[in-house]
Design a protein around this motif. Structure first.
Motif, PDB file in Angstrom:
ATOM      1  N   CYS A  85       1.071  -1.020  -0.136  1.00 23.53           N
ATOM      2  CA  CYS A  85       0.473   0.316   0.301  1.00 23.53           C
ATOM      3  C   CYS A  85       0.536   1.259  -0.358  1.00 23.53           C
ATOM      4  O   CYS A  85       2.158   1.350   0.614  1.00 23.53           O
ATOM      5  CB  CYS A  85      -0.374  -0.194   1.258  1.00 23.53           C
ATOM      6  N   LYS A  86       0.078   2.374  -0.564  1.00 24.37           N
ATOM      7  CA  LYS A  86       0.904   3.882  -0.111  1.00 24.37           C
ATOM      8  C   LYS A  86      -0.083   4.589  -0.048  1.00 24.37           C
ATOM      9  O   LYS A  86      -1.280   4.606   0.129  1.00 24.37           O
ATOM     10  CB  LYS A  86       0.973   3.893  -1.272  1.00 24.37           C
ATOM     11  N   ILE A  87       0.294   4.984   1.346  1.00 26.41           N
ATOM     12  CA  ILE A  87      -0.404   6.244   2.087  1.00 26.41           C
ATOM     13  C   ILE A  87       0.823   7.694   1.895  1.00 26.41           C
ATOM     14  O   ILE A  87       1.334   7.633   2.832  1.00 26.41           O
ATOM     15  CB  ILE A  87      -0.860   5.935   3.463  1.00 26.41           C
ATOM     16  N   PHE A  88       0.072   8.317   1.377  1.00 22.91           N
ATOM     17  CA  PHE A  88       0.089   9.558   1.202  1.00 22.91           C
ATOM     18  C   PHE A  88      -0.035  10.721   2.843  1.00 22.91           C
ATOM     19  O   PHE A  88      -0.403  10.686   3.778  1.00 22.91           O
ATOM     20  CB  PHE A  88      -0.191  10.344  -0.124  1.00 22.91           C
ATOM     21  N   PRO A  89       0.931  11.395   2.506  1.00 26.32           N
ATOM     22  CA  PRO A  89       1.369  12.885   3.556  1.00 26.32           C
ATOM     23  C   PRO A  89      -0.556  13.326   3.848  1.00 26.32           C
ATOM     24  O   PRO A  89      -1.419  13.311   2.554  1.00 26.32           O
ATOM     25  CB  PRO A  89       1.265  13.840   3.302  1.00 26.32           C
ATOM     26  N   PHE A  90      -0.479  13.524   5.298  1.00 26.46           N
ATOM     27  CA  PHE A  90      -2.013  13.899   5.860  1.00 26.46           C
ATOM     28  C   PHE A  90      -3.537  13.022   5.475  1.00 26.46           C
ATOM     29  O   PHE A  90      -4.543  13.436   5.558  1.00 26.46           O
ATOM     30  CB  PHE A  90      -2.268  15.113   4.735  1.00 26.46           C
ATOM     31  N   VAL A  91      -3.201  11.892   5.853  1.00 22.51           N
ATOM     32  CA  VAL A  91      -4.210  10.927   5.988  1.00 22.51           C
ATOM     33  C   VAL A  91      -4.320  10.329   7.075  1.00 22.51           C
ATOM     34  O   VAL A  91      -3.166  10.304   7.718  1.00 22.51           O
ATOM     35  CB  VAL A  91      -3.699   9.547   4.860  1.00 22.51           C
ATOM     36  N   TYR A  92      -5.340  10.476   7.592  1.00 22.56           N
ATOM     37  CA  TYR A  92      -6.265  10.180   8.160  1.00 22.56           C
ATOM     38  C   TYR A  92      -6.822   8.500   8.711  1.00 22.56           C
ATOM     39  O   TYR A  92      -7.647   8.063   7.930  1.00 22.56           O
ATOM     40  CB  TYR A  92      -7.126  11.058   9.022  1.00 22.56           C
ATOM     41  N   ILE A  93      -6.370   7.980   9.481  1.00 25.86           N
ATOM     42  CA  ILE A  93      -7.192   6.513   9.532  1.00 25.86           C
ATOM     43  C   ILE A  93      -7.001   6.293  11.090  1.00 25.86           C
ATOM     44  O   ILE A  93      -5.989   6.431  11.560  1.00 25.86           O
ATOM     45  CB  ILE A  93      -6.068   5.409   8.960  1.00 25.86           C
ATOM     46  N   GLU A  94      -8.617   5.621  10.805  1.00 24.97           N
ATOM     47  CA  GLU A  94      -8.600   5.910  12.535  1.00 24.97           C
ATOM     48  C   GLU A  94      -8.105   4.063  13.297  1.00 24.97           C
ATOM     49  O   GLU A  94      -7.792   3.326  12.669  1.00 24.97           O
ATOM     50  CB  GLU A  94     -10.530   5.673  12.783  1.00 24.97           C
ATOM     51  N   ASP A  95      -8.780   3.291  14.440  1.00 22.13           N
ATOM     52  CA  ASP A  95      -8.266   2.398  15.188  1.00 22.13           C
ATOM     53  C   ASP A  95      -8.419   1.403  14.451  1.00 22.13           C
ATOM     54  O   ASP A  95      -8.338   0.527  13.934  1.00 22.13           O
ATOM     55  CB  ASP A  95      -8.209   2.293  16.236  1.00 22.13           C
ATOM     56  N   ASP A  96      -9.827   1.066  14.101  1.00 25.85           N
ATOM     57  CA  ASP A  96     -10.544   0.578  13.220  1.00 25.85           C
ATOM     58  C   ASP A  96     -11.217  -0.139  12.273  1.00 25.85           C
ATOM     59  O   ASP A  96     -12.138  -0.107  11.906  1.00 25.85           O
ATOM     60  CB  ASP A  96     -12.088  -0.056  14.221  1.00 25.85           C
ATOM     61  N   VAL A  97     -10.038   0.062  11.938  1.00 19.63           N
ATOM     62  CA  VAL A  97      -9.775  -0.152  10.264  1.00 19.63           C
ATOM     63  C   VAL A  97      -8.906  -1.497  10.170  1.00 19.63           C
ATOM     64  O   VAL A  97      -8.065  -1.744   9.780  1.00 19.63           O
ATOM     65  CB  VAL A  97      -9.322   0.981   9.834  1.00 19.63           C
ATOM     66  N   VAL A  98      -9.495  -1.377   8.277  1.00 18.74           N
ATOM     67  CA  VAL A  98      -8.396  -2.889   7.648  1.00 18.74           C
ATOM     68  C   VAL A  98      -8.213  -2.276   6.187  1.00 18.74           C
ATOM     69  O   VAL A  98      -9.821  -2.399   5.600  1.00 18.74           O
ATOM     70  CB  VAL A  98      -8.976  -4.630   7.953  1.00 18.74           C
ATOM     71  N   ILE A  99      -6.961  -2.356   5.902  1.00 19.36           N
ATOM     72  CA  ILE A  99      -7.248  -1.909   4.642  1.00 19.36           C
ATOM     73  C   ILE A  99      -6.485  -3.026   3.568  1.00 19.36           C
ATOM     74  O   ILE A  99      -5.332  -3.700   4.314  1.00 19.36           O
ATOM     75  CB  ILE A  99      -5.856  -0.482   4.646  1.00 19.36           C
TER      76      ILE A  99
END
Length: 260
Positions: free
Chosen positions: A21-35
């Motif tokens: 995966c690639k996660i760019f700057p200023f992304v917000y991802i919370e606790d209960d997340v599956v990617i």
């Protein structure tokens, strides 16, 4: 292959991020997340609690996944947004998670959501659908595989769009749109069989003729919808496509759209 997560992204250590995966700057991802694997999340995206994302998805700037339901019945229960694989979610798309505990908003695989589309709580979307600019799907809607929801369409709550149907731009509707047809206008009306279903759905030419005959009985006959379904059973050769039409119409709760 490990994922690349920008140090400028705010990603919970409890979130589960797949490989590649690639996660760019200023992304917000919370606790209960599956990617899943091989997803790309562009800047300024928010992926909130309850998101369950498959592989190969691309989420563009400003989108919000698993936003809290805009439903007066929502009291903070734990619910989910489930996405399949290879979806393209363009800028400023909002998808709400479900309202009640244990329930899900579902987006299948290989869908394309253009800028500003909104899919509300508890909606269920199949595969290979297209949502145009600013399309708005209200809560508890059902959209079949291969449907095209054009720009600035408003689908009101609890309605259904059948597989490989097309809803033309600017249409607002509060009744069900059966499979394989084109619907549009104000008020919304039947505008014929979708001519692309041969290529898109692999429907044979003779079956396309049967579909046209079925809708002639349904929309241009002088009988009730109930009697039209009986006539289709009696007069139109059976196939999976014809059966899907009859089952869809008989299963309506909000009624179906009108004829021209």
């Amino acid at each position: 292959m490990s994922s690349v997560i920008s140090p400028k992204a705010e990603v919970s250590p409890r979130a589960k991020i797949g490989d590649g995966c690639k996660i760019f700057p200023f992304v917000y991802i919370e606790d209960d997340v599956v990617i899943g694997d091989n997803c790309i999340v562009f800047p300024f995206v928010s992926i909130l609690n309850g998101t369950r994302m498959g592989n190969g998805n691309r989420v563009h700037q400003g989108s919000v996944l698993a936003a809290l339901p805009q439903d007066f019945n929502f009291v903070g229960e734990k619910s989910e947004l489930v996405l399949g694989d290879n979806n393209v979610i363009r800028e400023n798309v909002v998808i709400n998670r479900a309202t009640h505990r244990g329930c899900k908003t579902v987006l299948g695989s290989n869908n394309f959501l253009m800028e500003g589309a909104h899919i509300s709580h508890d909606a269920v979307v199949g595969d290979h659908c297209v949502f145009g600019y600013g399309a708005k799907i209200a809560g508890d809607c059902r959209i079949g595989t291969g449907a095209i929801i054009s720009s600035n369409v408003v689908e009101q709550a609890n309605t259904r769009v059948g597989q490989y149907a097309v809803v033309q731009a600017g249409t607002t509707f509060s009744k069900d749109v059966p499979p394989y047809i084109i619907a549009g206008g104000s008020p919304v009306e039947y505008h014929g069989v979708n001519p692309t279903i041969g290529d898109a759905a692999g429907v044979e030419a003779k079956v396309r003729k049967h579909i046209a005959n079925a809708y002639r009985l349904l929309f241009h006959g002088q009988t009730s919808v109930f009697d039209a379904c009986i006539q289709i059973d009696q007069q139109v050769p059976d196939s999976a496509e014809i059966r899907s039409i009859v089952d869809f119409v008989r299963g309506t709760e909000e009624g179906i759209i009108s004829k021209i």
